[in-house]
Every structure is written in C-alpha cells, then in structure tokens.
Scaffold this active site. Structure first.
Site, PDB file in Angstrom:
ATOM      1  N   ASP A   1       0.920  -1.194  -0.024  1.00 19.48           N
ATOM      2  CA  ASP A   1       0.080  -0.225   0.059  1.00 19.48           C
ATOM      3  C   ASP A   1       0.811   1.424  -0.109  1.00 19.48           C
ATOM      4  OD1 ASP A   1      -0.967  -2.474   1.211  1.00 19.48           O
ATOM      5  OD2 ASP A   1      -2.629  -1.262   1.934  1.00 19.48           O
TER       6      ASP A   1
ATOM      7  N   GLU B   1      -4.488   2.187  -2.668  1.00 20.30           N
ATOM      8  CA  GLU B   1      -5.671   2.640  -1.972  1.00 20.30           C
ATOM      9  C   GLU B   1      -5.599   3.756  -0.943  1.00 20.30           C
ATOM     10  OE1 GLU B   1      -8.033   0.500   0.705  1.00 20.30           O
ATOM     11  OE2 GLU B   1      -6.305   0.370   2.176  1.00 20.30           O
ATOM     12  N   ASN B   2      -4.113   4.001  -0.472  1.00 15.05           N
ATOM     13  CA  ASN B   2      -3.604   5.042   0.325  1.00 15.05           C
ATOM     14  C   ASN B   2      -3.183   6.269  -0.097  1.00 15.05           C
ATOM     15  OD1 ASN B   2      -3.671   2.234   2.477  1.00 15.05           O
ATOM     16  ND2 ASN B   2      -5.291   3.588   3.093  1.00 15.05           N
TER      17      ASN B   2
ATOM     18  N   HIS C   1     -10.202   1.335   1.396  1.00 15.91           N
ATOM     19  CA  HIS C   1     -10.487   2.726   1.344  1.00 15.91           C
ATOM     20  C   HIS C   1     -10.447   3.281  -0.424  1.00 15.91           C
ATOM     21  CE1 HIS C   1      -9.404   4.097   5.264  1.00 15.91           C
ATOM     22  NE2 HIS C   1      -8.554   2.970   5.471  1.00 15.91           N
TER      23      HIS C   1
ATOM     24  N   HIS D   1      -6.670  -8.262   0.729  1.00 16.06           N
ATOM     25  CA  HIS D   1      -6.816  -7.065   1.666  1.00 16.06           C
ATOM     26  C   HIS D   1      -7.826  -7.411   2.963  1.00 16.06           C
ATOM     27  CE1 HIS D   1      -5.890  -2.938   1.639  1.00 16.06           C
ATOM     28  NE2 HIS D   1      -6.915  -2.543   2.367  1.00 16.06           N
TER      29      HIS D   1
ATOM     30  N   HIS E   1      -3.086  -4.298   3.717  1.00 16.69           N
ATOM     31  CA  HIS E   1      -4.219  -3.498   4.545  1.00 16.69           C
ATOM     32  C   HIS E   1      -3.565  -3.154   6.173  1.00 16.69           C
ATOM     33  CE1 HIS E   1      -7.581  -2.198   6.584  1.00 16.69           C
ATOM     34  NE2 HIS E   1      -7.496  -3.090   7.610  1.00 16.69           N
TER      35      HIS E   1
ATOM     36  N   HIS F   1      -0.298  -2.837   6.767  1.00 17.10           N
ATOM     37  CA  HIS F   1       0.846  -1.763   6.606  1.00 17.10           C
ATOM     38  C   HIS F   1       2.306  -2.289   7.204  1.00 17.10           C
ATOM     39  CE1 HIS F   1      -1.872   1.864   5.288  1.00 17.10           C
ATOM     40  NE2 HIS F   1      -2.201   0.566   4.611  1.00 17.10           N
TER      41      HIS F   1
END
Length: 274
Positions: free
Chosen positions: A8, A39-40, A68, A154, A179, A181
């Site tokens: 991510d 997604e981030n 997200h 995820h 997810h 991190h």
C-alpha cells in the site's frame, strides 16, 4: 517469470518514491509483471485517477485497492473506465469498477489478478471472500485461461489470510496480504506451490503509526480523545513488497523473497534463481 508486488502506497512521498523507483527496479531485475496497491495513495485515504495513471505510467501493470477504495469520491466515476484499476471483487453486484482482470505480461504470460477483501474486523462487510475467489477461478481457470494467478487479499486477521492462502493453494501463483501496513516474516511457498505472505507491508514512512504521523494516533490511544485529523507521516519512505519467481511451465512459485528499500527497515532486495 518474475513478478513484483509493492504494498500500500501511503501519501505523496510514498507514491513519488514508487514512481521514481519502479523503472529501475523493472530494468535491473527484469520484472515481467508489476502490481502496486494504491488505496492509500491520496493523502493516506483513497486514490485519484491522476495518481492511478501516474502509477501505471511508471511501470505498474495493475493497481489494486481495498477498503479505502472509495474515500476519494472520484474513484466511483473512473473505476469502470480503467481495466487495470481493481477494487475488491466481493463488493455487491452493481458496484462500479472491476474486481479482477486478465493481463498480458512482458514475457507473454496471461496473468489473472484478483483483488479480494476479507471480512474479519473489516468494514464494510463484503460478500464471502472464499466464494468470490472460487468464482474468479471458475471464470478463468488456472493453467487453462490463465498462466499465472495472483490474489491481493486485503484483510486484517492473519488467520483469515492464512486460511485463504490454503484455500487457493495449488490454484494460484501468489497470495499476498495487504491492509495492515506492517510486513510479516512468513513469506513462503505453500505445499501446493502457491507463494504466500500474510502482509507485504506498506510503501511509506515507518517512523509512524501505519504511515500516519504518530502523535494523533498515540494521543487517541492514551487519552481516548480525538484532538485532530490523521495526517500522513512526512519522513523518508521505505518501499516494501515481494518478488516472486514463477515457473513458466506450471505457473506455480519457485521462489519468493521480501523487498525492502529505504532507511527504516533492514534492506532486502529481490532474489531470483539463475
């Protein structure tokens, strides 16, 4: 075949670091296919069309997402316009965008990529991820219509991630968890030949709380009060991912190695058999 998956991207510094590093990584290690979770990427919450396109232009073949995915509302508009942008496949029918796609790698292999979200401790609560995976595999069978199959799973719970890996073992080339991190140390090849890691980690500042400036999350844990917004940590970025060597004859994994490039974590570069 050589495949790279990067975790991510969290915020501006991370996406810029990925864009800068990818061309040389692809050239130096001769990657045939690259997947990046994005997604981030937009301020730590969601992704914009411009960021998606820049990531593809830098060398990524597919950009996956997660819970997200819709934080930037424009994603609802552009998701259906790009087949290389994936949202979780187990969103209800009628959700914009694509949950999986079949792509051509640089070496000519047909690569099925499916983005699926877990349900344990996750919001929103989506459809059954195991049934979703079965549906994708039935629609594009491994070894018949797809030479390589990759799942971005995820999810929060390592137990759910591990069970998902065992569920598709031998029917997929790679299951990579995203997810949380935080990179896990359990990268391995399962009994059936599927490469697996519970969480690949993030591309972001590790002097943080999962990519966010640590002061506000720490304050909320200590005082139970919110005194401000979460902001992306702005320090030096460490890129985290995995490199996977996949058999051209079977589509199963021959080697998986961690990738960590940056100042905070012990460096790990892609490794392949000659």
């Amino acid at each position: 075949m050589r495949l790279l998956f990067l975790g991510d991207m969290v915020g501006r510094n991370a996406r810029t670091a990925v864009w800068k590093a990818l061309p040389d990584l692809i050239s130096d290690y001769r990657f045939d296919f690259v997947i990046v979770n994005g997604e981030n990427a937009a301020g730590g919450f969601g992704i914009t069309e411009d960021i998606f396109l820049r990531t593809i232009e830098s060398g990524a073949d597919v950009v996956t997402t997660g819970n997200h995915v819709w934080d930037q509302r424009e994603a609802l508009a552009f998701a259906s316009q790009h087949d290389r942008f994936l949202r979780p496949a187990n969103f209800p029918g009628g959700t914009p965008g694509h949950g999986s796609g079949l792509y051509l790698a640089r070496n000519g292999a047909r690569v099925l990529v499916s983005n699926i979200m877990g349900r344990v401790f996750m919001h929103p609560d989506l459809d059954d991820p195991f049934k979703a995976a079965e549906k994708e595999l039935e629609a594009c069978p491994f070894g018949e219509q797809a030479d390589v199959v990759v799942f971005d799973f995820h999810a929060e719970a390592t137990s759910e991630k591990q069970c998902f890996g065992h569920f598709v073992d031998g029917r997929a080339s790679l299951v990579v968890g995203t997810h949380t991190h935080i990179p896990t140390a359990d990268y391995q090849i399962l009994n059936g030949g599927t490469a697996y890691i519970s969480d690949v980690g993030m591309c972001g500042d590790y002097d943080s709380s999962i990519g966010m400036d640590k002061e506000e999350p720490l304050n909320r844990f200590v005082t139970k009060l919110a005194t401000g917004r979460f902001e992306v940590a702005g320090g030096p970025v460490t890129l985290c991912g995995v490199a996977v060597q996949i058999s051209d004859s079977t589509g199963l994994a021959e080697r998986i190695s961690p990738v960590r490039i940056g100042p905070r974590l012990a460096e790990a570069l892609p490794k392949f058999d000659d």
